[in-house]
Write a protein that holds these residues in place. Structure first.
Motif, PDB file in Angstrom:
ATOM      1  N   THR A 167      39.435  31.346  31.562  1.00 41.69           N
ATOM      2  CA  THR A 167      40.657  32.154  31.575  1.00 41.69           C
ATOM      3  C   THR A 167      41.105  32.477  32.990  1.00 41.69           C
ATOM      4  OG1 THR A 167      39.294  34.147  31.423  1.00 41.69           O
ATOM      5  CG2 THR A 167      40.127  33.219  29.347  1.00 41.69           C
ATOM      6  N   LYS A 168      42.371  32.857  33.132  1.00 36.42           N
ATOM      7  CA  LYS A 168      42.893  33.306  34.427  1.00 36.42           C
ATOM      8  C   LYS A 168      42.091  34.537  34.855  1.00 36.42           C
ATOM      9  CE  LYS A 168      45.415  34.414  37.996  1.00 36.42           C
ATOM     10  NZ  LYS A 168      45.376  33.616  39.258  1.00 36.42           N
ATOM     11  N   SER A 169      41.735  34.609  36.141  1.00 37.98           N
ATOM     12  CA  SER A 169      40.971  35.767  36.622  1.00 37.98           C
ATOM     13  C   SER A 169      41.667  37.054  36.207  1.00 37.98           C
ATOM     14  CB  SER A 169      40.850  35.726  38.150  1.00 37.98           C
ATOM     15  OG  SER A 169      40.080  34.625  38.561  1.00 37.98           O
ATOM     16  N   ILE A 174      32.579  35.282  37.956  1.00 40.94           N
ATOM     17  CA  ILE A 174      33.140  36.323  38.824  1.00 40.94           C
ATOM     18  C   ILE A 174      33.824  35.659  40.018  1.00 40.94           C
ATOM     19  CG2 ILE A 174      32.669  38.478  40.053  1.00 40.94           C
ATOM     20  CD1 ILE A 174      31.911  38.531  37.069  1.00 40.94           C
ATOM     21  N   ASN A 175      35.099  35.957  40.226  1.00 39.05           N
ATOM     22  CA  ASN A 175      35.880  35.337  41.285  1.00 39.05           C
ATOM     23  C   ASN A 175      35.655  36.094  42.588  1.00 39.05           C
ATOM     24  OD1 ASN A 175      37.796  34.366  43.020  1.00 39.05           O
ATOM     25  ND2 ASN A 175      39.475  34.409  41.535  1.00 39.05           N
ATOM     26  N   PHE A 176      34.909  35.514  43.505  1.00 38.67           N
ATOM     27  CA  PHE A 176      34.590  36.196  44.756  1.00 38.67           C
ATOM     28  C   PHE A 176      35.659  35.989  45.818  1.00 38.67           C
ATOM     29  CE2 PHE A 176      31.256  38.217  43.101  1.00 38.67           C
ATOM     30  CZ  PHE A 176      30.040  38.269  43.767  1.00 38.67           C
ATOM     31  N   SER A 177      36.753  35.353  45.455  1.00 46.11           N
ATOM     32  CA  SER A 177      37.892  35.352  46.378  1.00 46.11           C
ATOM     33  C   SER A 177      38.696  36.621  46.203  1.00 46.11           C
ATOM     34  CB  SER A 177      38.782  34.141  46.136  1.00 46.11           C
ATOM     35  OG  SER A 177      38.149  32.983  46.631  1.00 46.11           O
ATOM     36  N   CYS A 178      38.216  37.530  45.370  1.00 40.76           N
ATOM     37  CA  CYS A 178      38.974  38.748  45.120  1.00 40.76           C
ATOM     38  C   CYS A 178      39.047  39.575  46.404  1.00 40.76           C
ATOM     39  CB  CYS A 178      38.350  39.551  43.989  1.00 40.76           C
ATOM     40  SG  CYS A 178      36.611  39.841  44.177  1.00 40.76           S
ATOM     41  N   PRO A 179      40.042  40.454  46.474  1.00 47.97           N
ATOM     42  CA  PRO A 179      40.270  41.201  47.706  1.00 47.97           C
ATOM     43  C   PRO A 179      39.093  42.131  48.031  1.00 47.97           C
ATOM     44  CG  PRO A 179      42.097  41.493  46.172  1.00 47.97           C
ATOM     45  CD  PRO A 179      40.993  40.816  45.430  1.00 47.97           C
ATOM     46  N   ASN A 180      38.956  42.451  49.292  1.00 47.52           N
ATOM     47  CA  ASN A 180      37.905  43.347  49.763  1.00 47.52           C
ATOM     48  C   ASN A 180      38.622  44.585  50.316  1.00 47.52           C
ATOM     49  OD1 ASN A 180      35.433  44.305  50.643  1.00 47.52           O
ATOM     50  ND2 ASN A 180      35.044  42.616  52.062  1.00 47.52           N
ATOM     51  N   ILE A 240      50.108  24.298  47.064  1.00 47.41           N
ATOM     52  CA  ILE A 240      49.924  25.575  47.743  1.00 47.41           C
ATOM     53  C   ILE A 240      50.303  26.680  46.767  1.00 47.41           C
ATOM     54  CG2 ILE A 240      52.267  25.576  48.760  1.00 47.41           C
ATOM     55  CD1 ILE A 240      50.933  26.943  51.258  1.00 47.41           C
ATOM     56  N   ASN A 241      49.538  27.809  46.748  1.00 48.59           N
ATOM     57  CA  ASN A 241      49.906  28.883  45.843  1.00 48.59           C
ATOM     58  C   ASN A 241      49.546  30.234  46.422  1.00 48.59           C
ATOM     59  OD1 ASN A 241      47.786  30.593  44.148  1.00 48.59           O
ATOM     60  ND2 ASN A 241      46.822  28.653  44.662  1.00 48.59           N
ATOM     61  N   SER A 242      50.392  31.205  46.106  1.00 43.77           N
ATOM     62  CA  SER A 242      50.047  32.604  46.360  1.00 43.77           C
ATOM     63  C   SER A 242      50.525  33.390  45.143  1.00 43.77           C
ATOM     64  CB  SER A 242      50.716  33.107  47.642  1.00 43.77           C
ATOM     65  OG  SER A 242      50.241  34.396  47.945  1.00 43.77           O
ATOM     66  N   MET A 243      49.839  33.150  43.998  1.00 38.90           N
ATOM     67  CA  MET A 243      50.270  33.702  42.722  1.00 38.90           C
ATOM     68  C   MET A 243      50.204  35.226  42.707  1.00 38.90           C
ATOM     69  SD  MET A 243      50.937  30.837  41.346  1.00 38.90           S
ATOM     70  CE  MET A 243      51.261  31.187  39.620  1.00 38.90           C
ATOM     71  N   GLY A 244      49.154  35.760  43.359  1.00 38.75           N
ATOM     72  CA  GLY A 244      49.005  37.219  43.398  1.00 38.75           C
ATOM     73  C   GLY A 244      48.328  37.791  42.161  1.00 38.75           C
ATOM     74  N   LEU A 245      47.462  36.989  41.560  1.00 36.78           N
ATOM     75  CA  LEU A 245      46.653  37.418  40.405  1.00 36.78           C
ATOM     76  C   LEU A 245      47.496  37.888  39.209  1.00 36.78           C
ATOM     77  CD1 LEU A 245      43.499  39.359  41.658  1.00 36.78           C
ATOM     78  CD2 LEU A 245      43.567  37.612  39.894  1.00 36.78           C
ATOM     79  N   PRO A 246      48.514  37.105  38.806  1.00 37.64           N
ATOM     80  CA  PRO A 246      49.243  37.485  37.581  1.00 37.64           C
ATOM     81  C   PRO A 246      48.323  37.282  36.381  1.00 37.64           C
ATOM     82  CG  PRO A 246      49.923  35.298  38.272  1.00 37.64           C
ATOM     83  CD  PRO A 246      48.980  35.806  39.333  1.00 37.64           C
ATOM     84  N   ASN A 247      48.098  38.317  35.626  1.00 40.47           N
ATOM     85  CA  ASN A 247      47.235  38.193  34.436  1.00 40.47           C
ATOM     86  C   ASN A 247      47.528  39.348  33.487  1.00 40.47           C
ATOM     87  OD1 ASN A 247      44.614  40.242  34.423  1.00 40.47           O
ATOM     88  ND2 ASN A 247      45.483  39.968  36.463  1.00 40.47           N
ATOM     89  N   ILE A 296      35.134  24.562  44.798  1.00 43.07           N
ATOM     90  CA  ILE A 296      35.631  25.648  45.608  1.00 43.07           C
ATOM     91  C   ILE A 296      36.883  26.275  44.991  1.00 43.07           C
ATOM     92  CG2 ILE A 296      34.739  24.765  47.800  1.00 43.07           C
ATOM     93  CD1 ILE A 296      37.561  23.596  48.340  1.00 43.07           C
ATOM     94  N   ASN A 297      37.155  27.485  45.435  1.00 41.02           N
ATOM     95  CA  ASN A 297      38.468  28.068  45.233  1.00 41.02           C
ATOM     96  C   ASN A 297      39.387  27.423  46.265  1.00 41.02           C
ATOM     97  OD1 ASN A 297      40.614  29.860  44.583  1.00 41.02           O
ATOM     98  ND2 ASN A 297      39.138  31.480  44.130  1.00 41.02           N
ATOM     99  N   SER A 298      40.683  27.748  46.218  1.00 37.93           N
ATOM    100  CA  SER A 298      41.628  27.109  47.140  1.00 37.93           C
ATOM    101  C   SER A 298      41.252  27.393  48.600  1.00 37.93           C
ATOM    102  CB  SER A 298      43.044  27.611  46.856  1.00 37.93           C
ATOM    103  OG  SER A 298      43.066  29.013  46.779  1.00 37.93           O
ATOM    104  N   VAL A 299      41.609  26.487  49.466  1.00 38.67           N
ATOM    105  CA  VAL A 299      41.384  26.638  50.910  1.00 38.67           C
ATOM    106  C   VAL A 299      42.429  27.628  51.418  1.00 38.67           C
ATOM    107  CG1 VAL A 299      41.478  25.454  53.140  1.00 38.67           C
ATOM    108  CG2 VAL A 299      40.430  24.329  51.159  1.00 38.67           C
TER     109      VAL A 299
HETATM  110  C1  YRO Z   1      43.740  35.063  45.891  1.00 34.31           C
HETATM  111  C2  YRO Z   1      43.594  36.230  44.949  1.00 34.31           C
HETATM  112  C3  YRO Z   1      44.966  36.704  44.505  1.00 34.31           C
HETATM  113  C4  YRO Z   1      42.901  37.350  45.686  1.00 34.31           C
HETATM  114  C5  YRO Z   1      42.699  35.839  43.758  1.00 34.31           C
HETATM  115  C6  YRO Z   1      43.362  34.988  42.672  1.00 34.31           C
HETATM  116  C7  YRO Z   1      43.630  33.591  43.109  1.00 34.31           C
HETATM  117  C8  YRO Z   1      44.903  33.085  43.239  1.00 34.31           C
HETATM  118  C9  YRO Z   1      46.118  33.900  42.961  1.00 34.31           C
HETATM  119  O1  YRO Z   1      46.226  34.480  41.843  1.00 34.31           O
HETATM  120  O2  YRO Z   1      46.960  33.944  43.885  1.00 34.31           O
HETATM  121  N1  YRO Z   1      45.123  31.804  43.672  1.00 34.31           N
HETATM  122  C10 YRO Z   1      44.075  30.965  43.964  1.00 34.31           C
HETATM  123  O3  YRO Z   1      44.265  29.788  44.357  1.00 34.31           O
HETATM  124  N2  YRO Z   1      42.810  31.430  43.814  1.00 34.31           N
HETATM  125  C11 YRO Z   1      42.535  32.707  43.424  1.00 34.31           C
HETATM  126  O4  YRO Z   1      41.347  33.079  43.336  1.00 34.31           O
END
Ligand code: YRO
Length: 315
Positions: free
Chosen positions: A43-45, A129-135, A69-76, A196-199
């Motif tokens: 599922t989406k994080s 658990i998505n460890f790219s989450c914000p700190n 390239i993406n900057s979705m911003g965690l839409p869920n 990996i998660n996105s670069v």
């Molecule tokens: C980048 C975060 C918004 C902090 C986490 C969600 C996420 C996103 C996102 O929702 O922007 N895009 C990604 O390529 N990887 C991710 O882990």
């Protein structure tokens, strides 16, 4: 040819699945994945509350099909939506497909609350658990803050209790592979890492309009697709070589065909996630890549993936 695999105590009839974030925010999208040739779905994080995410355009494919390239911003939809989905999921489905749930709390208390809710529900789904989450503000993402990552695991691993996975950002320094793996090896119930998660924080610019492709963050966003393949293979292999006690690696990054899926398995992947190519091609990608992988295996005389998993040769 057998493409099945077992991870974190569940068996995937086919080692291909989606990358979290792609085609997996809503129930109808998750059903499309279940109806596809994918062997599982993630599922989406999820965050504690639902989020609209960033303004669009927030995703763009790159010219020449080299990536995205993406900057979705965690839409869920918020974690309770996915908890409900996991409660009514048919774990005895005819296709034998397990369910993975991705969590990306905006803080450790948020991650703790979500993990406690899933623990209390006592479901067969596997947490990633998505460890790219914000700190904390001013600090790098959790995956790049070794102390914060270990501190988070000391809280979350005991709560989760059962086998779970971690989605990792790419590392680019051997010392970081060493440090991160040493942390993960301390936790017995970390069953796998997804590399990996996105670069992070690339910038895609259209040369004719002289404009960034995406709106959020001045055009800065995570890079995916074929252009990140070699980085993802390195991260898969680095953790395959370093993790112990049966911990596994799920490969993610640059899979556009059976060839890249084969390379991920050679590098050590037990399963392979597809993101950008799924976004661009649709769920038919799973049948196509499966067939291409099978053709490669037959041509090379392999009948199952264990025969070549992690067997990349060095010179
Ligand atoms: C980048 C975060 C918004 C902090 C986490 C969600 C996420 C996103 C996102 O929702 O922007 N895009 C990604 O390529 N990887 C991710 O882990």
């Amino acid at each position: 040819v057998d493409l099945s695999t077992s991870i974190a105590g569940v068996t995937l009839p086919n080692l291909l699945l989606n990358a979290s974030g792609v085609n997996c925010r809503y129930e109808n999208e998750l059903q499309q994945l279940l109806d596809s040739s994918a062997g599982s779905l993630v599922t989406k994080s999820a965050t504690l509350s639902s989020r609209d995410g960033n303004p669009e355009p927030r995703y763009a494919p790159l010219a020449g099909q080299i990536g995205s390239i993406n900057s979705m911003g965690l839409p869920n939809q918020g974690y309770e939506y996915y908890l409900e989905y996991a409660k009514k999921f048919d774990y005895n489905n005819a296709a034998g497909k397990p369910l993975f749930i991705s969590l990306a709390g905006m803080s450790l208390p948020d991650n703790k609350a979500m993990c406690e809710a899933f623990r209390d529900a006592n479901l067969p789904c596997v947490l990633e658990i998505n460890f790219s989450c914000p700190n904390l503000p001013g600090k790098p993402q959790l995956g790049y803050d070794m102390e914060a990552m270990e501190a988070a695991l000391q809280v979350l691993a005991p709560i989760i209790g059962k086998p779970f996975g971690i989605k990792l950002p790419p590392y680019f320094d051997i010392a970081h592979f060493d440090q991160a793996a040493a942390i993960f090896n301390k936790f017995d119930n970390i069953a796998y890492v997804t590399c990996i998660n996105s670069v992070g924080n690339g910038l895609a610019i259209d040369w004719e309009s002289e404009t960034a492709l995406i709106k959020p963050k001045d055009g800065f966003g995570g890079l995916g697709g074929l252009m990140v393949l070699q980085t993802s293979l390195a991260n898969v292999n680095a953790f395959y070589r370093r993790l112990n006690n049966g911990k596994q690696v799920i490969g993610c990054g640059g899979v556009t065909s059976g060839k890249e899926a084969f390379l991920h398995i050679l590098a050590g992947a037990s399963a392979v996630q597809i993101g950008t190519q799924l976004q661009e091609e649709g769920t038919g990608v799973f049948e196509r890549v499966s067939k291409e992988l099978e053709e490669i295996m037959v041509a090379k005389g392999y009948t199952n993936v264990e025969e070549f998993r992690g067997k990349v040769k060095t010179l």
